[in-house]
Every structure is written in structure tokens, then in C-alpha cells.
Design a protein around this motif. Structure first.
Motif, mmCIF file in Angstrom:
data_model
loop_
_atom_site.group_PDB
_atom_site.id
_atom_site.type_symbol
_atom_site.label_atom_id
_atom_site.label_comp_id
_atom_site.label_asym_id
_atom_site.label_seq_id
_atom_site.Cartn_x
_atom_site.Cartn_y
_atom_site.Cartn_z
ATOM 1 N N ALA A 1 0.838 -1.207 0.000
ATOM 2 C CA ALA A 1 0.000 0.000 0.000
ATOM 3 C C ALA A 1 0.872 1.257 0.000
ATOM 4 N N GLU A 2 1.985 1.188 0.735
ATOM 5 C CA GLU A 2 2.880 2.350 0.823
ATOM 6 C C GLU A 2 3.424 2.752 -0.542
ATOM 7 N N ALA A 3 3.749 1.746 -1.349
ATOM 8 C CA ALA A 3 4.303 2.025 -2.680
ATOM 9 C C ALA A 3 3.276 2.750 -3.533
ATOM 10 N N LEU A 4 2.037 2.313 -3.431
ATOM 11 C CA LEU A 4 0.966 2.941 -4.204
ATOM 12 C C LEU A 4 0.758 4.387 -3.738
ATOM 13 N N TYR B 1 6.774 3.739 -14.314
ATOM 14 C CA TYR B 1 6.976 4.696 -13.229
ATOM 15 C C TYR B 1 6.315 4.174 -11.944
ATOM 16 N N PHE B 2 5.152 3.598 -12.111
ATOM 17 C CA PHE B 2 4.475 2.983 -10.960
ATOM 18 C C PHE B 2 5.334 1.838 -10.417
ATOM 19 N N GLU B 3 5.840 1.003 -11.309
ATOM 20 C CA GLU B 3 6.650 -0.148 -10.887
ATOM 21 C C GLU B 3 7.910 0.293 -10.144
ATOM 22 N N HIS B 4 8.429 1.417 -10.563
ATOM 23 C CA HIS B 4 9.604 1.983 -9.919
ATOM 24 C C HIS B 4 9.356 2.182 -8.404
ATOM 25 N N ASP C 1 11.178 0.214 -5.414
ATOM 26 C CA ASP C 1 11.879 1.042 -4.455
ATOM 27 C C ASP C 1 11.478 0.651 -3.022
ATOM 28 N N TYR C 2 10.193 0.453 -2.821
ATOM 29 C CA TYR C 2 9.715 0.089 -1.484
ATOM 30 C C TYR C 2 10.186 -1.315 -1.104
ATOM 31 N N LEU C 3 10.027 -2.253 -2.028
ATOM 32 C CA LEU C 3 10.378 -3.639 -1.704
ATOM 33 C C LEU C 3 11.883 -3.816 -1.549
ATOM 34 N N ASN C 4 12.643 -3.062 -2.302
ATOM 35 C CA ASN C 4 14.093 -3.145 -2.158
ATOM 36 C C ASN C 4 14.486 -2.865 -0.712
ATOM 37 N N VAL D 1 6.890 -7.680 -9.009
ATOM 38 C CA VAL D 1 7.469 -6.797 -10.027
ATOM 39 C C VAL D 1 8.844 -7.359 -10.381
ATOM 40 N N SER D 2 9.211 -7.193 -11.638
ATOM 41 C CA SER D 2 10.490 -7.754 -12.069
ATOM 42 C C SER D 2 11.639 -6.967 -11.443
ATOM 43 N N MET D 3 12.842 -7.456 -11.662
ATOM 44 C CA MET D 3 14.010 -6.857 -11.029
ATOM 45 C C MET D 3 14.435 -5.574 -11.719
ATOM 46 N N LYS D 4 14.344 -5.580 -13.023
ATOM 47 C CA LYS D 4 14.906 -4.476 -13.809
ATOM 48 C C LYS D 4 14.028 -3.253 -13.809
ATOM 49 N N ASP D 5 14.651 -2.133 -13.552
ATOM 50 C CA ASP D 5 13.940 -0.879 -13.589
ATOM 51 C C ASP D 5 14.111 -0.271 -14.967
ATOM 52 N N SER D 6 13.026 -0.276 -15.743
ATOM 53 C CA SER D 6 13.161 0.260 -17.104
ATOM 54 C C SER D 6 12.721 1.715 -17.163
ATOM 55 N N PHE D 7 12.399 2.275 -15.990
ATOM 56 C CA PHE D 7 11.903 3.646 -16.015
ATOM 57 C C PHE D 7 13.048 4.648 -16.146
ATOM 58 N N LYS D 8 12.896 5.538 -17.133
ATOM 59 C CA LYS D 8 13.884 6.605 -17.302
ATOM 60 C C LYS D 8 13.219 7.934 -17.000
#
Ligand code: ATP
Ligand code: MG
Length: 544
Positions: free
Chosen positions: A302-305, A325-328, A332-335, A536-543
Motif C-alpha cells: 500500500a505504501e508504494a501505491l 513509473y508505478f513499478e519503480h 523502491d519500497y520492496l528493495n 514486479v520484475s528486477m529491472k527498472d526500465s523507467f527513465k
């Protein structure tokens, strides 16, 4: 109260100015879902805005069910909506339903009639539409517009008493058929509709229209700022007309903001409902669904959202946010919060011929925390690695394992692949390896340069798991504008067999893990099966 002179959204600018001028001295908002489906990410934005604004000004926020459309509304949705709001951690001040105010709304309609500001009209829906005019032409006045107050009172009461068939008569506000705003051209404010209401049952056979009921309900609740999405901008004059002409004592203000849209995501209850009804997903809580119950089931914190909603802010212009961007924010939270563990997908057996016995290797429970506790993982003679981490025909610069090649096993030893056992189809079924005793992680004196590190599990302790990965329900931007059905990705769940550390098997149902090199997964128990379901996958594709 926080320092509200430093605002970062236009709604706060408005409120700051009102507070300064003394137009308002408190902030009271409401979140107004129609209980005709489950909440989605778009609603989360509205929730964060309504609850967040109230909190910022030490005000309150109500939960308000807009249930003026009985044929589509259900108690199931009411319950689900409450559950979702609690999950996000918001606490409403009071809970109300539009249906709580049906009597008041009716009485105020009678008042409008008495004041000569509303009339009963016998035109059909079709005729009303055809006489409404266009953006360039005024509408045509209804022949029933000049009915006397007495006749209107009698007819409206008869509408209420069930004398007329559905659609036979409506009550219209008498405003201005030549108004440049079509919503002001004698809008319908009550209709005859025989539908059992989820709360009032069959008490009523007339129901108020949203545009008329909503301002009254806001006023009754003491709402100061009625925040809604941009499509209601043209309805604001009617909102204000209703407030002024019904004479309600408390006068709320409507402010519109842009809807949240996200790429690869459907954000309409109507479509989401269709997906559920068509069986395209397993239910409203399918982990691929952008519903709050779907996200929760997926393992999205919920925090990530909330962080995401906070960061995108509010604006006056519609736009589309990249789903990455949402996945980012999820990553970030789960990391920061998810424990690390190992599981392999499509396991490939490794036997280390020169290793006997067992020993502990050490892993950080969460290396993103510098004070992370350690946990030991037992190393042994037989292990599993991923089939994808071995290649019989490696391309150049292949740093994982190949015949006669070396690779490091995470936090353990470097191994060398001496031989490969193949099945009848020529696929590897077992790797015969040797380990380098001097290469232990943290104390490597082997001098071997080894570019690849892969994860592993101990074969004699590992548990069977099923790994599930997901794709987006909707195909990419290139399909945009196409019919929703054509954009559907019907092959969006992928299941794999796997082996996991016993640590995962012992964890609580629902625990999120960062599976090393794989991504963030939620542990779920399904019958006698352990499922590791991708968050969510490992790779952050958000630029940025
Ligand atoms: P849908 O079209 O998905 O059914 P809705 O607007 O009809 O959505 P409501 O139940 O009426 O759904 O919405 C409750 C509140 O949430 C309203 O204030 C609405 O404006 C807001 N809302 C709905 N969708 C979004 C969105 N995508 N972005 C921001 N706010 C939204
Ligand atoms: Mg709606």
C-alpha cells in the motif's frame, strides 16, 4: 498543521487562498465512489488526494457512497470498497450514502417546483435529447415547461407514488434552454425507475440524477471542497445552481482535477467488470488487475501505491503515466523492505564431485539495510541452478556457466563445469562440476577471474515451488486507440516449475521476497503447493 504556504498542487493553492481570505476555516472532503465495481489505481489517486488534503489541513474526509443508480449497485461492492480504503490506511470521518438523503433530496425538489424552478416533463428521453440543441444552437423549450406549480406538484407526487411507467415522466430543472452550457438546458433531475435499491429496496420508484443529488449530499455532510475529475468541469454551473436554488445552508465548492491514466492499464470499472464477466481474468482480485484488491493480491505494498500517488501530484491536464513509473515505486519500497532469498526456475541439477559434507554460507537478510542481520544458507554436494544459467552453445561474452567454464555461486564458491549429462533430446539434465576450495566468498585466494555470479539452491533441502510471472493485460502504446478487445494480451500468465530454499517454505503466507537475480515475488500457499508469484520484475526500465 503542516506549513501549507509551501504547496505543490493547485488545489492546495486554492485552499490556502481561501483560508487566508477567510472564505473557509476548515477543510472537509469526501471520497465519493459509486458502488458499482471495485476500486482501481485511479481511485487511489482520488483517495490520496481527498484524504491527503484533509489531513494536511487537519480536516476530515468522509466516505460517501454515491448510490443513485440502483440497477448497477451492490452491497458486495460497498464492502470491497471499504476493505480497499482500510488497506491503504485511510480512516474516514463519517460514512454516508446518497440514499441516506433521498428524503431531503425529494423535499428540495418539491421546493424547486414551488419556487417555479422545476417542472414535470412528458417528453421521452429521445425527445429531450433531440430538443437539447447543440454547441452552436440553443435548445427548444419543452411544451410542458409552462405547467402550473400546482400541476407540477401533483404530477411529481404521482411520479413518486408509482402512477407512471419508467421513463414516462421526468422532473426537469427550469434553467435556460439557450444556455451556452448544454448541462444547463433544463437538465433532468428525477426519473421514474423501478429497480430494487441495494439499501432502500423498493421504497422508491423515482431516483434523483447525479448532478442534482451530489451537491445536496455534499452540503448535507458539511463538505467544503468537493474534488472530482475533469469531466465534471462543465457540470459545475449545475452544481452551483443546485446549491443556490435549493437554498441549502452549507455551500461546498467543486474543484476538478485530471484523471490518472497509466499505460498498458485499463482504468474503467465498466471494462474491468467485463474482464471478470468474460473470464479473461480470475476475478476482481486477479494479480494482473489494476484494482486495489488485485494489487493487494499481487503483493504491491500500500505504501508504494501511496508514494506513487504522492509523487505524480494533481494537475489540471489529463495525461498518461508510464506503468514503469508505478513499478519503480513498488521496487523502491520492496528493495528496502523485502528479504532476500533464492529460488531457481526450471532447475538444473549440479553435482560437485570433489565436495563432501555441508557448510553454512552467509547471506544478508536485506543488504539495502547496512545493519542487516545475516542468515545462513547450507551449501552442499548437489545443487540446482537455473537452466538459463547454463549454455551448451554460449554466445560470446557469456558469463554464466558453460562446459569447461567457471562461474561463482553466490556467497559460496567458484565451480567449473567438467561434464554435461544430456537426455535423449540433447538437453542438459545434470552438470558434473568441481569446486575450487580456495575460492570461498569473502576469502578468495584462488586467483581465478570469474565474471559471472549465479544463484543456487541446495538440492537435498530445496522445496518444490511454482513460479508465476505476469505480463500486462493490455498491449503497448502502438495499439492505443484500438478497441479494448484488440489490445487484450490473452497470454499474460506464465507458470514455471522451480526449487526454493527451505527458508521460503517456512515463511508466512504472503511474505514478499526479493528472489536474487529474479525479482520481487510473493510467497503464497495454494492447497499443498507453494507458489512464488511475481510482484514486479528486477529491472527498472523507467527513465526519468
Ligand atoms: P470509472 O469510470 O472507472 O467507473 P468513476 O469515475 O465512474 O470511474 P466513481 O466510483 O464515480 O468512479 O469514482 C469515485 C471517485 O474517484 C470520483 O471522484 C472519481 O472522479 C475518482 N476517479 C475515478 N477514476 C479516477 C482516475 N482514473 N483518476 C483519478 N480519479 C478517479
Ligand atoms: Mg462513475
Amino acid at each position: 498543521m503542516e506549513n501549507f504556504t509551501e504547496s505543490k498542487n493547485f488545489i492546495e493553492d486554492i485552499i490556502n487562498e481561501e483560508l487566508e481570505k477567510g472564505v473557509v476555516n476548515t477543510v472537509h472532503t469526501r471520497f465519493p465512489p459509486e458502488p458499482n465495481g471495485y476500486l482501481h489505481i485511479g481511485h487511489a489517486k482520488s483517495l490520496c488526494l481527498n484524504f491527503g488534503t484533509a489531513k494536511k489541513y487537519s480536516g476530515v474526509c468522509n466516505l460517501f457512497f454515491d448510490d443513485t443508480n440502483p440497477s448497477k449497485e451492490k452491497t458486495e461492492y460497498v464492502d470491497a470498497i471499504k476493505e480497499d480504503i482500510k488497506w491503504l490506511g485511510f480512516e474516514w470521518f463519517e460514512m454516508h450514502y446518497a440514499s441516506d438523503y433521498f428524503d431531503v433530496i425529494y423535499e428540495l425538489a418539491v421546493k424547486l417546483i414551488k419556487d417555479g424552478k422545476a417542472y414535470v416533463c412528458d417528453l421521452s428521453a429521445e425527445e429531450i435529447k433531440n430538443t437539447r440543441g447543440t454547441l452552436t444552437e440553443p435548445g427548444v423549450e419543452s411544451p410542458y415547461r409552462k405547467r402550473s406549480i400546482e400541476e407540477n406538484l401533483k404530477l411529481f407526487e404521482e411520479m413518486k407514488n408509482g402512477v407512471y411507467k419508467d421513463g414516462e415522466k421526468v422532473l426537469r430543472a427550469k434553467i435556460d434552454m439557450a444556455s451556452p452550457n448544454i448541462n444547463m438546458r433544463d437538465p433532468v433531475i428525477y426519473r421514474v425507475l423501478r429497480a430494487t435499491h441495494h439499501r432502500t429496496g423498493d421504497k422508491w420508484c423515482i431516483y434523483p440524477m447525479y448532478d442534482y443529488a451530489h451537491p445536496i449530499c455534499d452540503s448535507m455532510q458539511g463538505v467544503t471542497h468537493s474534488l472530482c475529475t475533469l469531466e465534471f468541469e462543465d457540470h459545475r454551473p449545475l452544481y452551483n445552481w443546485t446549491i443556490e436554488n435549493t437554498g441549502v445552508a452549507h455551500k461546498p465548492r467543486q474543484i476538478e482535477f485530471a484523471r490518472l491514466n497509466i499505460t498498458n492499464t485499463v482504468m474503467s470499472k465498466r471494462y474491468l467488470k467485463k474482464l471478470v464477466e468474460d473470464g479473461a481474468v480470475e476475478g476482481w482480485d486477479d494479480p494482473r488487475m489494476p484494482t486495489l484488491t488485485g494489487l493487494r493480491n499481487r503483493g504491491v505494498p500500500a505504501e508504494a501505491l501511496k508514494n506513487f500517488c504522492e509523487e505524480i501530484g494533481v494537475s489540471k491536464a489529463n495525461s498518461e503515466i508510464e506503468v514503469s513509473y508505478f513499478e519503480h515505486f513498488i521496487r523502491d519500497y520492496l528493495n528496502k523492505n523485502a528479504e532476500r532469498a533464492m529460488a531457481v526456475e526450471n532447475p538444473l541439477k549440479v553435482t560437485i564431485t570433489n565436495y563432501e559434507g555441508v557448510e553454512d554460507t552467509e547471506f544478508d537478510v536485506n543488504p539495502s539495510d547496512e545493519n542487516s542481520p545475516k542468515r545462513s544458507v547450507v551449501f552442499g554436494k548437489t545443487l540446482y541452478i537455473e537452466q538459463d544459467d547454463f549454455s551448451l552453445n554460449p554466445p560470446p561474452k557469456y558469463f554464466r556457466l558453460k562446459k569447461d567454464g567457471y562461474v561463482r555461486l553466490k556467497n559460496a564458491y567458484i565451480i567449473k563445469c567438467d561434464d554435461v549429462k544430456l537426455d535423449d533430446n540433447g538437453n542438459p539434465v545434470e552438470l558434473i562440476c568441481s569446486y575450487i576450495p580456495e575460492s570461498r566468498s569473502g576469502n578468495d585466494t584462488s586467483g581465478i577471474k570469474c565474471k559471472g555470479t549465479i544463484h543456487w539452491v541446495n538440492a537435498s533441502l530445496a522445496v518444490d515451488v511454482e513460479l508465476r510471472k505476469y505480463e500486462y493485460l493490455l498491449n503497448d502504446a502502438e495499439y492505443q486507440g484500438q478497441d479494448f478487445n484488440e489490445r487484450m494480451n490473452y497470454d499474460s500468465v506464465h507458470k514455471f516449475i522451480g526449487k526454493a530454499e527451505p527458508y521460503i517454505a517456512l515463511s508466512k503466507d504472503g511474505t514478499p521476497f526479493q528472489l536474487l537475480r529474479k525479482g520481487y515475488y510473493k510467497k503464497m500457499v495454494k492447497g499443498d503447493k507453494i507458489v512464488l508469484s511475481e510482484i514486479v520484475s528486477m529491472k527498472d526500465s523507467f527513465k526519468k
